[in-house]
Motif scaffolding. Structure first.
Motif, PDB file in Angstrom:
ATOM      1  N   SER A 177       3.882   1.541  64.740  1.00  0.00           N
ATOM      2  CA  SER A 177       4.101   0.716  65.929  1.00  0.00           C
ATOM      3  C   SER A 177       4.140  -0.753  65.534  1.00  0.00           C
ATOM      4  CB  SER A 177       2.993   0.954  66.958  1.00  0.00           C
ATOM      5  OG  SER A 177       3.047   2.276  67.461  1.00  0.00           O
ATOM      6  N   GLU A 178       4.965  -1.521  66.233  1.00  0.00           N
ATOM      7  CA  GLU A 178       5.085  -2.958  66.015  1.00  0.00           C
ATOM      8  C   GLU A 178       4.948  -3.661  67.358  1.00  0.00           C
ATOM      9  OE1 GLU A 178       8.529  -4.168  63.774  1.00  0.00           O
ATOM     10  OE2 GLU A 178       8.588  -2.258  62.699  1.00  0.00           O
TER      11      GLU A 178
ATOM     12  N   THR B 190       6.434   2.839  68.200  1.00  0.00           N
ATOM     13  CA  THR B 190       7.101   2.048  69.228  1.00  0.00           C
ATOM     14  C   THR B 190       7.143   0.584  68.825  1.00  0.00           C
ATOM     15  OG1 THR B 190       6.623   3.518  71.067  1.00  0.00           O
ATOM     16  CG2 THR B 190       6.850   1.181  71.598  1.00  0.00           C
ATOM     17  N   LYS B 191       8.252  -0.054  69.112  1.00  0.00           N
ATOM     18  CA  LYS B 191       8.381  -1.492  68.918  1.00  0.00           C
ATOM     19  C   LYS B 191       8.342  -2.162  70.281  1.00  0.00           C
ATOM     20  CE  LYS B 191      11.252  -5.047  66.758  1.00  0.00           C
ATOM     21  NZ  LYS B 191      12.476  -5.323  65.940  1.00  0.00           N
TER      22      LYS B 191
ATOM     23  N   ASP C  84       7.902   6.729  70.596  1.00  0.00           N
ATOM     24  CA  ASP C  84       9.287   6.708  70.128  1.00  0.00           C
ATOM     25  C   ASP C  84      10.148   5.829  71.042  1.00  0.00           C
ATOM     26  OD1 ASP C  84       9.410   8.940  67.882  1.00  0.00           O
ATOM     27  OD2 ASP C  84       8.199   9.723  69.515  1.00  0.00           O
TER      28      ASP C  84
ATOM     29  N   GLU D 205      11.773   1.674  71.887  1.00  0.00           N
ATOM     30  CA  GLU D 205      12.085   0.301  71.519  1.00  0.00           C
ATOM     31  C   GLU D 205      12.111  -0.513  72.797  1.00  0.00           C
ATOM     32  OE1 GLU D 205      15.654   0.075  69.224  1.00  0.00           O
ATOM     33  OE2 GLU D 205      14.820   1.225  67.537  1.00  0.00           O
TER      34      GLU D 205
ATOM     35  N   LEU E  77      14.465   8.958  71.508  1.00  0.00           N
ATOM     36  CA  LEU E  77      14.193   7.535  71.652  1.00  0.00           C
ATOM     37  C   LEU E  77      14.419   7.059  73.080  1.00  0.00           C
ATOM     38  CD1 LEU E  77      13.641   4.776  70.201  1.00  0.00           C
ATOM     39  CD2 LEU E  77      16.139   4.571  69.975  1.00  0.00           C
TER      40      LEU E  77
ATOM     41  N   THR F   3      14.900   3.414  75.049  1.00  0.00           N
ATOM     42  CA  THR F   3      15.173   1.999  74.839  1.00  0.00           C
ATOM     43  C   THR F   3      15.010   1.260  76.161  1.00  0.00           C
ATOM     44  OG1 THR F   3      16.754   2.492  73.075  1.00  0.00           O
ATOM     45  CG2 THR F   3      16.874   0.301  74.067  1.00  0.00           C
TER      46      THR F   3
ATOM     47  N   GLU G  61      15.372  -2.552  77.507  1.00  0.00           N
ATOM     48  CA  GLU G  61      15.888  -3.839  77.076  1.00  0.00           C
ATOM     49  C   GLU G  61      15.135  -5.004  77.708  1.00  0.00           C
ATOM     50  OE1 GLU G  61      20.115  -3.658  77.717  1.00  0.00           O
ATOM     51  OE2 GLU G  61      20.419  -2.267  76.047  1.00  0.00           O
TER      52      GLU G  61
ATOM     53  N   THR H 137      18.229   4.840  78.182  1.00  0.00           N
ATOM     54  CA  THR H 137      18.201   3.392  78.011  1.00  0.00           C
ATOM     55  C   THR H 137      18.050   2.725  79.363  1.00  0.00           C
ATOM     56  OG1 THR H 137      19.566   3.436  76.019  1.00  0.00           O
ATOM     57  CG2 THR H 137      19.492   1.368  77.228  1.00  0.00           C
TER      58      THR H 137
END
Length: 456
Positions: free
Chosen positions: A336-337, A353-354, A369, A371, A394, A396, A398, A414
């Motif tokens: 993770s970040e 996860t970022k 999982d 972003e 994943l 996502t 934004e 997403t």
């Protein structure tokens, strides 16, 4: 310039440990005893290191890898016999050889360096690392002559009443002129009750040849501790933990309760960081400056930025940015970040996860999982549904998006930039940028239904 080599004795089984784990692989402050020893001999500049292996040889080699060469002692016939197994690697080389046991993790590199220096300064063929013990019972005593050189080592059972009063003891660590060492090893006899070849006999052989035998006494007797059982292992852990805590405090770290704080030997901690009681820092973790690591936090092989606060949380194999808060009771799982100025709140779990800068996951959510961009708000109870029972997918999210409470994001999906997901939604399709997505059933009220349930 004199060449320096090292022989690390690591062939004994360690039966007193009563363990399936090979003795020298038992951990002290997060790292095996053997790794501590090899780290230290590397730090003093040993050009070649030969580890003598026996029981558990493959596991030792797996642990050290190419940091050492190896020699096998297939039969356990004593310490002199063990060192002799390095003859094929070191026997013909000129220089100085340090011989150290793999179960002595507390000997500092600077002590080894001083031992080597003393050896060279006295032009000795052998130099013994000694210590001054308040109670030397059970140790071999160091008997010196008028010039301060070693006359002999006398074991407890062989010592006279006066000799037993000597407080300087043999630590079992030596340095030798390498060529003299291997020549003398071939002269060692095994005419003793155990039928073994003992390394201290090399001292007597060299002395009888008229060579100078020197001794260097460490000013910290605790360094000489050899670990042979679980009690000594606990003692080594306590002593090294104290040493590590003091090093960090001298370097500008505040540790509220050193006896209740556990820091690995490889951890790096910046100035003005505060560690509160119960903190555990494992592996090669790096913690920045001006951080607060709150009570009972557990950080393993992770990097924490500057001015970040971690409250009573677990962080493993992950990266946390600057000016970020984590917890209380958060779990940051591997890969993770977490970005700068982010917030991970109470009872949040993050996995692989970022999370971007200034994003928030304030409470009771799971992100796996995923972003996640910058300035994203994840509401209470939101979940990325990443697993279908066989594969991971994943999610996502934004920048500048808002995910309402109790939302389920069914991956792969997403959420577009600046979008809103209404509370209680289950999202199965991509959400376009700047959109509001509602994925929940229409509310329907059944008036009078409770009275029907109460009918007898």
């Amino acid at each position: 310039m004199t060449h320096t080599y090292a022989v690390v004795l690591a062939a004994g089984q360690g039966t007193r440990m009563k363990s399936k784990l090979y003795k020298v692989l038992h951990s002290v402050c997060g790292k095996s005893m053997l790794e501590h020893v090899v780290d230290h001999v590397q730090e003093v500049g040993a050009e070649r290191i030969v580890t003598i292996v026996g029981h558990g040889a493959e596991k030792v080699q797996d642990k050290l890898g190419n940091r050492s060469e190896y020699a096998l002692q297939s039969d356990q016939l004593g310490t002199a016999h063990a060192v002799l197994q390095a003859d094929a690697v070191l026997g013909k080389l000129a220089g100085t050889t340090l011989v150290v046991c793999g179960d002595t993790p507390l000997i500092r590199p600077n002590t080894m360096q001083e031992l080597l220096k003393h050896h060279q300064d006295t032009s000795a063929k052998a130099t013994i690392l000694t210590g001054i013990s308040e109670d030397p019972t059970g140790y071999g005593r160091i008997l010196r002559d008028e010039q301060g050189y070693v006359k002999r080592i006398v074991e407890q059972k062989d010592a006279s009443v006066d000799e037993q009063k000597v407080r300087e003891i043999n630590s079992g660590t030596y340095c030798f002129d390498n060529e003299a060492l291997f020549a003398a090893l071939k002269l060692v006899k095994n005419d003793n009750s155990q039928g073994e070849y003992y390394l201290p006999d090399v001292i007597e052989i060299l002395k009888n040849q008229g060579e100078i035998i020197s001794a260097y006494a460490t000013n910290d007797f605790e360094e000489t501790l050899g670990v042979n059982d679980r009690i000594a292992l606990s003692q080594a852990e306590t002593l090294m933990r104290k040493r590590i805590a003091e090093k960090h405090m001298k370097n500008g770290v505040t540790i509220i309760s050193p006896t209740n704080t556990y820091i690995s030997a490889d951890a790096i901690i910046g100035y003005d960081t505060v560690l509160e009681p119960g903190v555990i820092i494992e592996g090669a973790s790096v913690i920045g400056e001006d951080c607060l690591i709150g009570p009972n936090s557990h950080i393993k092989d992770s990097k924490i930025g500057n001015r970040t606060t971690v409250h009573s949380s677990v962080i493993t194999l992950s990266t946390i940015g600057d000016d970020t808060t984590v917890g209380p009771f958060a779990h940051i799982r591997p890969q993770s970040e977490i970005g700068n100025e982010a917030k991970i709140g109470n009872f949040v779990e993050i996995k692989k996860t970022k999370l971007g800068n200034k994003s928030k996951v304030s409470h009771l959510s799971y992100l796996g999982d995923a972003e996640v961009g910058e300035r994203v708000n994840i509401g209470c109870g939101a979940i990325t549904v990443n697993y279908d029972g066989k594969n991971k997918f994943l999610t996502t999210i934004e920048d500048d998006s808002f995910v309402g409470c109790n939302s389920n994001l069914i991956a792969p999906v997403t959420i577009g930039q600046g979008s809103y997901v209404a509370a209680g939604s289950t999202i199965t399709k991509n959400v376009p940028a700047q959109s509001l997505s509602i994925g929940r059933a229409r509310q329907e009220n059944k008036e009078g239904y409770v009275e029907k349930l109460n009918l007898k």
